[in-house]
Design a protein around this motif. Sequence first.
Motif, mmCIF file in Angstrom:
data_model
loop_
_atom_site.group_PDB
_atom_site.id
_atom_site.type_symbol
_atom_site.label_atom_id
_atom_site.label_comp_id
_atom_site.label_asym_id
_atom_site.label_seq_id
_atom_site.Cartn_x
_atom_site.Cartn_y
_atom_site.Cartn_z
ATOM 1 N N UNK A 42 32.902 48.819 32.625
ATOM 2 C CA UNK A 42 31.504 48.622 33.017
ATOM 3 C C UNK A 42 31.359 47.400 33.919
ATOM 4 N N UNK A 43 32.044 46.329 33.571
ATOM 5 C CA UNK A 43 32.014 45.098 34.364
ATOM 6 C C UNK A 43 32.522 45.361 35.778
ATOM 7 N N UNK A 44 33.624 46.096 35.885
ATOM 8 C CA UNK A 44 34.183 46.410 37.196
ATOM 9 C C UNK A 44 33.227 47.287 37.997
ATOM 10 N N UNK A 64 46.750 33.394 36.865
ATOM 11 C CA UNK A 64 45.532 33.354 36.064
ATOM 12 C C UNK A 64 44.317 33.040 36.926
ATOM 13 N N UNK A 65 43.389 34.012 36.973
ATOM 14 C CA UNK A 65 42.084 33.822 37.609
ATOM 15 C C UNK A 65 41.056 34.204 36.549
ATOM 16 N N UNK A 66 40.279 33.272 36.061
ATOM 17 C CA UNK A 66 39.368 33.581 34.945
ATOM 18 C C UNK A 66 38.482 34.791 35.184
ATOM 19 N N UNK A 67 38.008 34.963 36.410
ATOM 20 C CA UNK A 67 37.101 36.082 36.695
ATOM 21 C C UNK A 67 37.828 37.429 36.639
ATOM 22 N N UNK A 68 39.157 37.407 36.598
ATOM 23 C CA UNK A 68 39.939 38.646 36.506
ATOM 24 C C UNK A 68 40.451 38.907 35.086
ATOM 25 N N UNK A 69 39.980 38.126 34.130
ATOM 26 C CA UNK A 69 40.399 38.298 32.730
ATOM 27 C C UNK A 69 39.165 38.540 31.867
ATOM 28 N N UNK A 70 39.235 39.571 31.031
ATOM 29 C CA UNK A 70 38.162 39.862 30.079
ATOM 30 C C UNK A 70 38.612 39.443 28.687
ATOM 31 N N UNK A 78 30.216 39.346 17.568
ATOM 32 C CA UNK A 78 31.168 39.618 18.641
ATOM 33 C C UNK A 78 30.526 39.400 20.008
ATOM 34 N N UNK A 79 31.376 39.125 20.985
ATOM 35 C CA UNK A 79 30.935 38.915 22.363
ATOM 36 C C UNK A 79 32.079 39.287 23.289
ATOM 37 N N UNK A 80 31.775 39.867 24.437
ATOM 38 C CA UNK A 80 32.761 40.143 25.477
ATOM 39 C C UNK A 80 32.263 39.549 26.779
ATOM 40 N N UNK A 81 33.174 38.895 27.510
ATOM 41 C CA UNK A 81 32.777 38.192 28.732
ATOM 42 C C UNK A 81 34.020 37.923 29.583
ATOM 43 N N UNK A 82 33.825 37.518 30.851
ATOM 44 C CA UNK A 82 34.961 37.030 31.644
ATOM 45 C C UNK A 82 35.487 35.729 31.037
ATOM 46 N N UNK A 83 36.752 35.458 31.263
ATOM 47 C CA UNK A 83 37.369 34.249 30.719
ATOM 48 C C UNK A 83 36.876 32.996 31.443
ATOM 49 N N UNK A 84 37.129 31.856 30.816
ATOM 50 C CA UNK A 84 36.853 30.542 31.386
ATOM 51 C C UNK A 84 38.177 29.783 31.493
#
Length: 309
Positions: free
Chosen positions: A102-104, A38-44, A2-8
């Motif tokens: 945590x990211x926020x 849609x802003x990738x940096x605003x989507x997890x 598994x992995x969690x990250x901002x969208x691309x």
Amino acid sequence: MKEMRPALWSDMERLKAIWKLCFGDGDSFIDFYFARRFHPEQVAVYLVDQVITAMLTMIPIQYVDGPEGQKTRQGAMLYAIATHPDFQRRGMASELMEWARSYLGSRQAELCVLVPAEEKLFGFYERQGYQAEFTLREAVLNRDEIRVMGEPPYTKMEETPDFAVAAALPQTYNSIRNQLLRGTPYIAYGEEEVAYQKQVSRLSGADLYELSSGGVQGCAAVECLTEDKVLVKELLVPETLIAQGLKALAQTIPAQEFIIRTPAPWGQEMGGQIRSFGMLKRTSCREWGAVAPDDGVWGKTAYLGLAFD
């Protein structure tokens, strides 16, 4: 794995597919949303073996407090939380929400806000540490009920102005909104978010409106639910003029039934119920000035309003 990250940007088609499966919207609305919001940096996103299985959006907001609105805290509204049906009931959305918190926090945001889609979800999110901090008043009225509001013996007609109603530019709407809510703890939005609400309202057949009479101003965000039913997502006018604001809207919008939302302390004349609407969780345990982390002081007064629900 598994992995969690901002969208691309390259994730967009997979995210659209999950959106459609989970929310049931048509392709035209989904394309509309992703083209404008849609802003990738605003989507997890949550990935299993490099495949996206869950997502959520982090809409920038501000928590505004203080007599003159002088205290502001940066945060995000968690929106469009969704897990692909093949991966549901594995706790992925909860994990992703904690990752987003945590990211926020690492980006200096102090709080997360969300609006549960159903009443029963308040308990679910409460177990994850969220507190019900935002309320509103919601009433359902028909045209005849609105027509007789504010008539004698309740008020003197010569003292109540007639409002003119016109479509509002996002910046005008936001300016009026912030001015009317000053002194009340509330969630403030950037102009981009208000512009998105205007696009959604217009797509439904309604709009954002400015209400004016002399030097008195108000605003309303309206969406058409059906040909005969509208949702006034937010009605903000000076509290003593709620009836006149509703009458002006009813003269502008040819619907038979109006679902109206106002700040909880306002609009007593229109009845309805005061209910919990949104929840809040901080991104860290550090105190907010003189306010302790768990005292829940905003529950009766804090206002969220626009929620893109």
